[in-house]
Design an enzyme around this catalytic site. Structure first.
Site, PDB file in Angstrom:
ATOM      1  N   SER A 140       0.853  -1.181   0.000  1.00 24.77           N
ATOM      2  CA  SER A 140       0.000   0.000   0.000  1.00 24.77           C
ATOM      3  C   SER A 140       0.891   1.234   0.000  1.00 24.77           C
ATOM      4  CB  SER A 140      -0.877   0.011   1.262  1.00 24.77           C
ATOM      5  OG  SER A 140      -1.527   1.250   1.437  1.00 24.77           O
ATOM      6  N   TYR A 153      -2.621  -1.051  10.367  1.00 27.20           N
ATOM      7  CA  TYR A 153      -2.527  -1.193   8.916  1.00 27.20           C
ATOM      8  C   TYR A 153      -1.193  -0.645   8.407  1.00 27.20           C
ATOM      9  CZ  TYR A 153      -4.097  -1.121   4.026  1.00 27.20           C
ATOM     10  OH  TYR A 153      -4.224  -1.332   2.673  1.00 27.20           O
ATOM     11  N   LYS A 157       1.763  -2.883   6.644  1.00 26.62           N
ATOM     12  CA  LYS A 157       2.182  -2.636   5.268  1.00 26.62           C
ATOM     13  C   LYS A 157       3.661  -2.248   5.190  1.00 26.62           C
ATOM     14  CE  LYS A 157      -1.688  -3.662   3.271  1.00 26.62           C
ATOM     15  NZ  LYS A 157      -1.802  -4.898   2.458  1.00 26.62           N
TER      16      LYS A 157
END
Length: 258
Positions: A140, A153, A157
């Site tokens: 991402s 998150y 990532k």
């Protein structure tokens, strides 16, 4: 091309687009993810009727290492190896760090990061034996930069990019490449679910989340299309990309250019 391609988290969104692209290129695909039996059957039937590929479904829970290993073992037993492994499974939760639920932290790290370790660990021996393979990790823009309220998150990532680089170095002499794709905001079910959560966390409207939070980061002011990510995955799995390893390709409308 008739390869065996495993795509985790592929019953919707980016993963389904990637599985569809590989199937249409003639590759057999193993899909995995959430969904009711009727919906899974519809997806499998669509993949097979719109291509010459065979489609399989495995219901591995990405938080359970034994089930993740069984997904890879099943693919290897079916086709002899996994030619292309795409680690796409991911979830999200938006909350202030001090209020972030511990259970959500553990779940996001397990699905977004640890599951990729477990699939790679299981798939690499067969790839080494054949002297070739492709691993594509869907990271991402948040693997490169941070945003508030997304601690787990962003951490996961960033971890995926570190895992990608380490694996690429270990496997460089075995004909196996390992790369990551770093999309910006893509209007998938995962992102759509974030909109009300982000609105609540920031105290703004959902329309403001889209214009002032999500697309504000992307200079093009447009969401990334899932087909664009799928096309990049196809390229990274091709012979033309055999000297590309240990790196990432950003598809973020210029988000991380600054």
């Amino acid at each position: 091309m008739n390869r065996c391609v495993v795509v985790t988290g592929s019953t919707s969104g980016i993963g389904l687009a990637i599985a569809t692209a590989f199937a249409q290129a003639g590759d057999n695909v193993f899909i995995n993810g959430f969904g009711k039996p009727g919906e899974i059957k519809r997806i499998k039937d669509h993949l097979e009727t719109t291509s010459k590929a065979r489609a399989y479904y495995h219901d591995a829970d990405m938080t359970k290492p034994a089930e993740v290993a069984d997904l890879i073992e099943t693919a290897v037993n079916t086709f002899g190896t996994v030619d292309v492994l795409v680690n796409n499974a991911g979830i999200q939760h938006v909350e202030k760090l001090e209020d972030f639920p511990v259970q959500k932290w553990d779940q996001i790290l397990a699905i977004n990061l640890s599951s990729a370790f477990h699939t790679m660990r299981a798939a690499i021996p067969a790839m080494k034996e054949r002297g070739k393979g492709r691993v594509i990790n869907i990271a991402s823009a948040h693997g490169l930069v941070a945003s508030p309220f997304k601690a787990a998150y962003v951490a996961a990532k960033h971890g995926i990019l570190g895992l990608t680089k380490t694996a690429a170095l270990e496997l460089a002499e075995f004909g196996i490449t390992v790369n990551a794709i770093c999309p910006g905001y893509v209007l998938t079910p995962l992102v759509e679910k974030q909109i009300p959560d982000t609105a609540r966390a920031r105290g703004i409207t959902e329309a403001q989340v889209i214009s002032d939070v999500m697309l504000k980061s992307q200079p093009t002011k447009k969401f990334v299309a899932v087909e664009e990510i799928a096309a990049t995955a196809l390229f990274l799995a091709s012979d033309d990309a055999r000297q590309i390893t240990g790196t990432h390709i950003s598809i973020d409308g210029g988000w991380t250019a600054a």
